[in-house]
Design an enzyme around this catalytic site. Structure first.
Site, short mmCIF file in Angstrom:
data_model
loop_
_atom_site.label_atom_id
_atom_site.label_comp_id
_atom_site.label_asym_id
_atom_site.label_seq_id
_atom_site.Cartn_x
_atom_site.Cartn_y
_atom_site.Cartn_z
N GLY A 43 -2.16 4.11 10.76
CA GLY A 43 -2.62 4.50 9.41
C GLY A 43 -4.12 4.75 9.38
O GLY A 43 -4.84 4.52 10.36
N LEU A 59 -6.54 3.21 7.83
CA LEU A 59 -7.37 2.02 8.01
C LEU A 59 -7.15 1.40 9.39
O LEU A 59 -8.10 0.94 10.03
CB LEU A 59 -7.05 1.00 6.90
CG LEU A 59 -7.85 -0.28 6.91
CD1 LEU A 59 -9.35 -0.02 6.90
CD2 LEU A 59 -7.47 -1.14 5.70
N ASP A 108 7.93 -2.26 14.19
CA ASP A 108 8.16 -2.19 12.74
C ASP A 108 7.96 -3.61 12.19
O ASP A 108 8.64 -4.55 12.62
CB ASP A 108 9.60 -1.69 12.50
CG ASP A 108 9.86 -1.45 11.03
OD1 ASP A 108 9.45 -2.28 10.19
OD2 ASP A 108 10.49 -0.42 10.72
N ILE A 109 7.03 -3.76 11.25
CA ILE A 109 6.71 -5.12 10.80
C ILE A 109 7.85 -5.79 10.02
O ILE A 109 7.79 -6.98 9.76
CB ILE A 109 5.39 -5.21 9.98
CG1 ILE A 109 5.46 -4.39 8.69
CG2 ILE A 109 4.18 -4.84 10.82
CD1 ILE A 109 4.38 -4.76 7.67
N ALA A 119 1.57 -0.67 5.69
CA ALA A 119 2.03 -0.78 4.31
C ALA A 119 2.93 0.39 3.95
O ALA A 119 2.81 1.47 4.54
CB ALA A 119 0.83 -0.80 3.34
N TYR A 120 3.81 0.14 3.00
CA TYR A 120 4.61 1.20 2.39
C TYR A 120 3.79 1.66 1.18
O TYR A 120 3.65 0.92 0.20
CB TYR A 120 5.96 0.61 1.96
CG TYR A 120 6.85 1.57 1.22
CD1 TYR A 120 8.03 2.05 1.80
CD2 TYR A 120 6.54 1.99 -0.06
CE1 TYR A 120 8.85 2.92 1.11
CE2 TYR A 120 7.36 2.87 -0.76
CZ TYR A 120 8.51 3.33 -0.16
OH TYR A 120 9.33 4.20 -0.84
N ASP A 156 -5.77 -2.09 -5.92
CA ASP A 156 -6.19 -2.16 -7.34
C ASP A 156 -4.99 -2.03 -8.28
O ASP A 156 -5.08 -2.38 -9.45
CB ASP A 156 -7.23 -1.06 -7.64
CG ASP A 156 -6.72 0.35 -7.31
OD1 ASP A 156 -5.92 0.49 -6.36
OD2 ASP A 156 -7.10 1.30 -8.01
N TYR A 164 5.93 -0.29 -6.42
CA TYR A 164 4.93 -0.41 -5.34
C TYR A 164 3.96 -1.53 -5.66
O TYR A 164 3.67 -2.40 -4.82
CB TYR A 164 4.19 0.93 -5.18
CG TYR A 164 2.88 0.81 -4.43
CD1 TYR A 164 2.85 0.71 -3.05
CD2 TYR A 164 1.65 0.79 -5.13
CE1 TYR A 164 1.64 0.59 -2.36
CE2 TYR A 164 0.45 0.67 -4.45
CZ TYR A 164 0.46 0.57 -3.07
OH TYR A 164 -0.73 0.44 -2.39
N LYS A 219 3.21 -5.06 -3.62
CA LYS A 219 1.90 -5.41 -3.03
C LYS A 219 1.42 -6.77 -3.57
O LYS A 219 0.86 -7.57 -2.83
CB LYS A 219 0.86 -4.33 -3.32
CG LYS A 219 1.08 -3.01 -2.59
CD LYS A 219 0.97 -3.12 -1.07
CE LYS A 219 -0.43 -3.31 -0.57
NZ LYS A 219 -0.50 -3.34 0.91
N1 LIG Z 1 -4.07 4.65 0.84
C1 LIG Z 1 -4.46 4.22 -0.35
O1 LIG Z 1 -4.80 5.01 -1.22
C2 LIG Z 1 -4.52 2.73 -0.63
C3 LIG Z 1 -4.90 2.30 -1.90
C4 LIG Z 1 -4.98 0.92 -2.15
C5 LIG Z 1 -4.65 0.03 -1.15
N2 LIG Z 1 -4.26 0.48 0.07
C6 LIG Z 1 -3.88 -0.49 1.09
O2 LIG Z 1 -4.78 -0.38 2.18
C7 LIG Z 1 -4.07 -0.64 3.41
C8 LIG Z 1 -4.27 0.50 4.39
O3 LIG Z 1 -3.77 1.69 3.81
P1 LIG Z 1 -3.89 3.11 4.54
O4 LIG Z 1 -4.53 4.04 3.61
O5 LIG Z 1 -4.41 2.95 5.92
O6 LIG Z 1 -2.35 3.49 4.60
P2 LIG Z 1 -1.60 4.61 5.47
O7 LIG Z 1 -2.57 5.60 6.00
O8 LIG Z 1 -0.45 5.04 4.64
O9 LIG Z 1 -1.09 3.75 6.71
C9 LIG Z 1 -0.08 2.79 6.59
C10 LIG Z 1 0.56 2.69 7.95
O10 LIG Z 1 1.57 1.69 7.89
C11 LIG Z 1 2.69 2.18 8.60
N3 LIG Z 1 3.90 1.51 8.19
C12 LIG Z 1 4.65 1.69 7.08
N4 LIG Z 1 5.71 0.87 7.11
C13 LIG Z 1 5.65 0.18 8.27
C14 LIG Z 1 6.45 -0.80 8.87
N5 LIG Z 1 7.56 -1.25 8.28
N6 LIG Z 1 6.09 -1.30 10.09
C15 LIG Z 1 4.96 -0.86 10.70
N7 LIG Z 1 4.14 0.06 10.17
C16 LIG Z 1 4.48 0.58 8.96
C17 LIG Z 1 2.72 3.66 8.26
O11 LIG Z 1 3.54 4.34 9.17
P3 LIG Z 1 4.33 5.69 8.69
O12 LIG Z 1 3.25 6.70 8.43
O13 LIG Z 1 5.20 5.99 9.83
O14 LIG Z 1 5.06 5.30 7.43
C18 LIG Z 1 1.25 4.00 8.39
O15 LIG Z 1 0.90 4.29 9.72
C19 LIG Z 1 -2.62 -0.90 3.00
O16 LIG Z 1 -2.39 -2.27 2.80
C20 LIG Z 1 -2.52 -0.20 1.66
O17 LIG Z 1 -1.48 -0.70 0.83
C21 LIG Z 1 -4.19 1.81 0.36
#
Ligand SMILES: NC(=O)c1ccc[n+]([C@@H]2O[C@H](COP(=O)([O-])OP(=O)(O)OC[C@H]3O[C@@H](n4cnc5c(N)ncnc54)[C@H](OP(=O)(O)O)[C@@H]3O)[C@@H](O)[C@H]2O)c1
Length: 295
Positions: free
Chosen positions: A12, A14, A38-39, A62-63, A104, A127, A131
């Site tokens: 992802g 981050l 897969d977590i 994260a999903y 948030d 969602y 979270k």
């Molecule tokens: N992105 C945002 O706008 C946002 C906003 C607020 C908070 N956050 C939080 O910040 C953190 C980082 O987010 P990010 O932007 O880096 O998210 P991201 O780019 O969507 O990355 C999430 C990663 O988790 C993987 N994933 C999903 N389900 C999984 C599972 N069961 N086992 C293993 N890996 C899995 C995804 O793989 P796939 O692509 O294959 O699904 C993806 O690679 C997360 O906790 C997120 O909830 C994000």
């Protein structure tokens, strides 16, 4: 002895930056993307942690499909809540520090001022509930996890991930001749993934635990954010403001959820970079990656 970290969610936005930042600071990094682990598979998670024997486990997986989660709340809950419960249990078992990210969206957006860590959550959809449950599980099973709430994450890896990010969506739409409508009545704090990663490692290295907000200090409407992106990318598509009445989504979203970084800064962590600077850095990284790919 070299310090060791296990990172879940390496694929992802981050996760990519966390791997880079821990490695830059001479940590030994063992990282898993979804394909390698897969977590939601409890036994694989436990095995990975016990075999690696790290000091720190970071969960960046994260999903994040806010609207689709309304159709499949179980899938969101499995990854964002139950898998976090298992990660926390495995960390307790192995006596390892656990770092986890939240959002948030645990708030309803009605406060009218930046949210602090002691504000009462009130999630508005599947969602957001999942979270918040993840946070609660981390805090239920461990006496001092590090839980970081962030918002609107964008990082250069979003160029290549299936989900992408808002910048990529805007730049893709800008290539068409269609008018682009973006909501003006919802305010966000878009946050740069490399800045989250470096401050996360700062917290870890200072052994600071607890719940922290970590978002861009500057709240901005999605419409103004789109305007900023187009200006800095030197493109001028037809951009029009809209509002939530006209632009309906499956999930209810909080209207205004700026997060206060005051607790983070009081802990001695560097302020988050201004949004303009972060978007500029993003676009430069994007250009570099594109040039690299085509050469
Ligand atoms: N992105 C945002 O706008 C946002 C906003 C607020 C908070 N956050 C939080 O910040 C953190 C980082 O987010 P990010 O932007 O880096 O998210 P991201 O780019 O969507 O990355 C999430 C990663 O988790 C993987 N994933 C999903 N389900 C999984 C599972 N069961 N086992 C293993 N890996 C899995 C995804 O793989 P796939 O692509 O294959 O699904 C993806 O690679 C997360 O906790 C997120 O909830 C994000």
């Amino acid at each position: 002895m070299q310090r060791k970290v296990v990172i879940f969610g390496r694929g992802g936005q981050l996760g990519v930056e966390l791997c880079r930042e821990f490695e830059r600071r001479q940590w030994s990094v063992q990282a898993f993307d979804r394909q390698s682990l897969d977590i939601t598979d409890d036994s694989l998670v436990e095995q990975a942690i016990s075999e690696a024997d790290p000091q720190v486990v970071v969960n960046a997986a994260a999903y994040n499909h806010v609207d689709i989660a309304e159709r499949e709340p179980e899938a969101a809950y499995r990854t964002n809540a139950l898998a976090v419960r298992n990660l926390a249990m495995a960390c307790r078992q192995a006596d390892v520090q656990f770092v986890h990210y939240s959002t948030d969206y645990v708030f309803d957006g009605a406060k009218g001022a930046p949210y602090v860590e002691t504000d009462m959550p009130h999630p508005l959809g599947a969602y957001a509930v999942s979270k918040l449950a993840g946070e609660l599980y981390a805090e239920a099973y461990l006496s001092s996890p590090l839980v970081i709430r962030t918002a609107g994450v964008f990082g250069p890896a979003g160029m290549f991930t299936p989900r992408g990010n808002f910048l990529e969506l805007m730049l893709r739409l800008a290539k068409t001749t269609n008018p682009i409508r973006v909501v003006e009545d919802h305010v966000a704090s878009p946050t740069y993934a490399p800045a989250i990663a470096s401050r996360t490692v700062d917290l870890v290295e200072k052994n600071i635990r607890g719940l922290f907000h970590m978002a861009a200090g500057q709240p901005i409407s999605w419409y103004d954010y789109a305007k900023m992106i187009f200006e800095l990318a030197s493109v001028s598509p037809m951009l029009h403001p809209t509002d939530e009445r006209e632009y309906r989504t499956a999930a209810r979203r909080p209207k205004c959820t700026p997060l206060s970084n005051a607790k983070l800064e009081a802990a001695g962590i560097a302020p988050m970079p201004p949004l303009r600077e972060a978007v500029r850095d993003y676009l430069a990284a994007r250009e570099h990656a594109t040039a690299h790919r085509s050469s």
